[in-house]
Design an enzyme around this catalytic site. Structure first.
Site, PDB file in Angstrom:
ATOM      1  N   LYS A  79      13.835 -25.338 -56.449  1.00 51.23           N
ATOM      2  CA  LYS A  79      14.395 -25.778 -55.309  1.00 51.23           C
ATOM      3  C   LYS A  79      13.738 -26.329 -54.349  1.00 51.23           C
ATOM      4  O   LYS A  79      12.472 -25.878 -54.159  1.00 51.23           O
ATOM      5  CB  LYS A  79      15.426 -24.131 -54.698  1.00 51.23           C
ATOM      6  CG  LYS A  79      16.412 -24.468 -53.773  1.00 51.23           C
ATOM      7  CD  LYS A  79      16.983 -23.186 -53.273  1.00 51.23           C
ATOM      8  CE  LYS A  79      18.008 -23.397 -52.011  1.00 51.23           C
ATOM      9  NZ  LYS A  79      18.486 -22.029 -51.860  1.00 51.23           N
ATOM     10  N   SER A 154      23.611 -21.925 -51.681  1.00 48.42           N
ATOM     11  CA  SER A 154      22.852 -23.226 -51.331  1.00 48.42           C
ATOM     12  C   SER A 154      22.131 -23.898 -52.722  1.00 48.42           C
ATOM     13  O   SER A 154      21.507 -25.198 -52.553  1.00 48.42           O
ATOM     14  CB  SER A 154      22.120 -23.134 -50.260  1.00 48.42           C
ATOM     15  OG  SER A 154      21.208 -21.993 -50.512  1.00 48.42           O
ATOM     16  N   SER A 178      23.204 -17.408 -52.588  1.00 49.80           N
ATOM     17  CA  SER A 178      22.930 -18.850 -52.626  1.00 49.80           C
ATOM     18  C   SER A 178      22.299 -18.966 -54.314  1.00 49.80           C
ATOM     19  O   SER A 178      22.138 -20.430 -54.623  1.00 49.80           O
ATOM     20  CB  SER A 178      22.085 -19.373 -51.690  1.00 49.80           C
ATOM     21  OG  SER A 178      22.481 -19.694 -50.620  1.00 49.80           O
TER      22      SER A 178
END
Lengths: 487, 93
Positions: A79, A154, A178
């Site tokens: 990420k 996310s 997330s």
């Protein structure tokens, strides 16, 4: 079998048997990304040269008969809020558009030490604030199961990367769901470890008391192995856990769940849950009973107020954490300004996206004089009450079970105009971060429209082993098709 | 109304952000919705619940100065350097 369909375990076995090289595997993933990521938009940047160099190092080791490490030759997608030395790390924000970290996050060091190959940085909601990956300043990631739908967020880029067969492993961060919610939306496995088990050093902060990083994988065993590689005490993170931890999660993962006591919070199955999700999760409950577990309902009354507490605490921490972006030392700086105050205000106003500004505003408001007691203090008191409710439940049950999300992956754009509606989609996951507990989302079925459904298992602090055993048993019994979707 | 455009502007000032009239009106409306949802906190009886501060089991490393060798890498994100210092815009006339 194609590399993209292989699990981490399959690839490692292939290396052991010398069926293929790390370079072949890495190149195949990079080719797949360059061909198809324009459809999915999972990545913000690709580390092609670095990945090939790392693969060659692994192949050298294999040739010499040396140990290649726990994740030797396994491509991993990170990420884009995880600091990677020399590799752009943007948090999907304009304010960090050209930011290159001068150091590696501890998790990156650990991945490198275990032989993993960093293949690229994945898209996300800006600063991890969002549940659909639509809040990225760069691109909207699409769900590989249906390109018209969001992948969740996310960590939507990380989840979509694994689901699309762009990498067998991705790392995400989870502040309120997330990792788990996008894993659920993309039909893969995602684990949020106990707070403190994985060092946060080098994870660009959103809400420090809630943030935790964890793996996203095709199956539970891969998840267990990956956790082994990334966990552990770190003197660079004062909240890192210094007690004894489980070293091996893969061993005895198939022990079975006979006699396991599972608690189901009944409030998680009430208002607003999609009927197909309800049916699918209940189907899994029946399977777990068949496998020898006992399942009982219990009450978790603070479900909705917990969501409020989460948004208050996380926004308050974010407003403080994001105060560092002032355009002085690094990051975006506005071109025209009249004073230092003007420089900071213009830089931040230009650099942050709408949702990030909304959270900073919300956080500033709940901490401001006159509102602190009604919001922040009350939320912190409720945090304590939530901790006690979970403590009580986990003294009676080994594992808690719920759906991961009350809703199916939704069409891109459907919820962007209504922030509260977007916030409500996190209702089953946020309380777990408040209590710092470990939780995993695994696929448990599909809707009639062929969209994945996720099931959420929650364990006691540092009881990841039990959690993974339960998840593994259910996964084997469900026997869902683990092939990657055609998109 | 819990929050109006003036409130939004005041909070924006504290947060070092800027919104035009239209944006401030939208934010006020959104906050209205969100704060209404937050009201469910008031139904929770939390009397006597302690507010957790830093956990006792966290640990700190000793506060020792060490030299970071690779200064060039460390400051690679800065706009400009002069004599080993970050050069920043002139702020005092």
């Amino acid at each position: 079998m194609k590399f993209e369909d292989m699990s981490i375990q399959d690839i490692l076995k292939g290396y052991r048997e010398k069926n293929f090289s790390a370079r072949e595997v890495t190149q195949s993933y990079i080719e797949k990304i360059s061909k198809y990521d324009s459809d999915v938009n999972a990545f913000i940047s690709i580390n092609e040269d670095g990945a090939i160099r790392a693969a060659d190092r692994i192949d050298n080791k294999i040739a010499k008969g040396e140990d290649i490490g726990l994740l030797g030759g396994i491509p991993v997608a990170l990420k884009d809020n995880i600091s990677t030395r020399g590799l752009k790390t943007t948090c999907a924000s304009k304010i960090l558009e050209n930011y290159i970290p001068p150091y590696d996050a501890t998790i990156v060091k650990k991945l490198n030490d275990s032989g993993a190959i960093i293949i690229g940085k994945t898209n996300m909601d800006e600063f991890a604030m969002g549940s659909s990956t639509e809040n990225s300043a760069y691109k909207k990631t699409r769900n590989p199961w249906n390109l018209e739908c969001v992948p969740g967020g996310s960590s939507g880029g990380s989840a979509a990367a694994v689901a699309a067969g762009f990498a067998p492993l991705a790392i995400g961060s989870d502040t309120g769901g997330s990792i788990r919610q996008p894993a659920s939306f993309c039909g893969i496995v995602g684990l949020k470890p106990t707070y403190g088990l994985v060092s946060r050093f080098g994870l660009i902060a959103f809400a420090s008391s809630l943030d935790q990083m964890g793996p996203l994988t095709k199956n539970v065993k891969d998840c267990a192995l990956s956790l082994q590689a990334i966990q552990g005490e770190d003197k660079m993170d004062s909240t890192s856990y210094k007690g004894t931890i489980t070293e091996n999660y893969v061993e005895n993962i198939d022990e079975g769940i006979s006699g396991l006591k599972i608690g189901v919070p009944k409030e998680f199955f009430q208002n607003g849950i999609n009927n197909e999700i309800y049916e699918s999760v209940y189907n899994s409950i029946r399977l777990l009973e068949k496998l020898g577990a006992t399942v009982e309902e219990f009450s978790f009354p603070a479900t909705e107020s917990g969501l409020s507490a989460y948004y208050i605490i996380s926004s308050a921490e974010a407003s403080s954490n994001l105060a560092r972006y002032d355009g002085i030392r690094y990051g975006h700086r506005t071109d025209e300004y009249e004073s230092i105050e003007d420089l900071i205000v213009k830089t931040r106003t230009e650099g942050f996206g709408q949702e990030v500004k909304r959270r900073i505003m919300l956080g500033t408001y709940v901490l401001s004089s006159g509102y602190y007691d009604a919001y922040y203090k009350k939320a912190m008191e409720l945090k304590n009450k939530i901790n006690l409710t979970f403590k009580d439940a986990l003294s009676k049950y080994d594992i808690l079970l719920s759906p991961t999300s009350p809703i199916l992956p939704f069409p891109i754009g459907e919820k962007t105009a209504n922030p509260l509606e977007m916030y409500l989609s996190d209702i089953y996951t946020v309380n777990i971060n408040i209590a710092g507990l470990p939780a995993i989302s695994i696929p448990c079925g599909f809707s009639s429209s062929r969209l994945p459904i996720g099931l959420h298992l929650i364990g006691n602090h540092f009881q990841e082993k039990k959690l993974l055993q339960a998840a593994f048993s259910l996964e084997q019994e469900l026997g869902l098709d683990s092939r990657i979707p055609k998109f | 109304m819990k929050i109006n455009i003036e409130d939004v502007k005041y909070i924006a000032k504290l947060a070092k952000l800027q919104f035009d009239e239209k944006e401030a009106a939208v934010l006020a409306m959104e906050f209205e919705d969100i704060l209404k949802h937050f009201d469910n906190l008031q139904n929770e009886n939390c009397d006597g619940e302690p507010v957790e501060s830093a956990k006792a089991d966290t640990f700190l490393r000793s506060d020792r100065v060490s030299v970071y060798e690779n200064k060039k890498e460390l400051f690679q994100n800065a706009r400009a350097m002069r004599d080993g210092y970050l050069e920043i815009p002139k702020v005092i006339e």
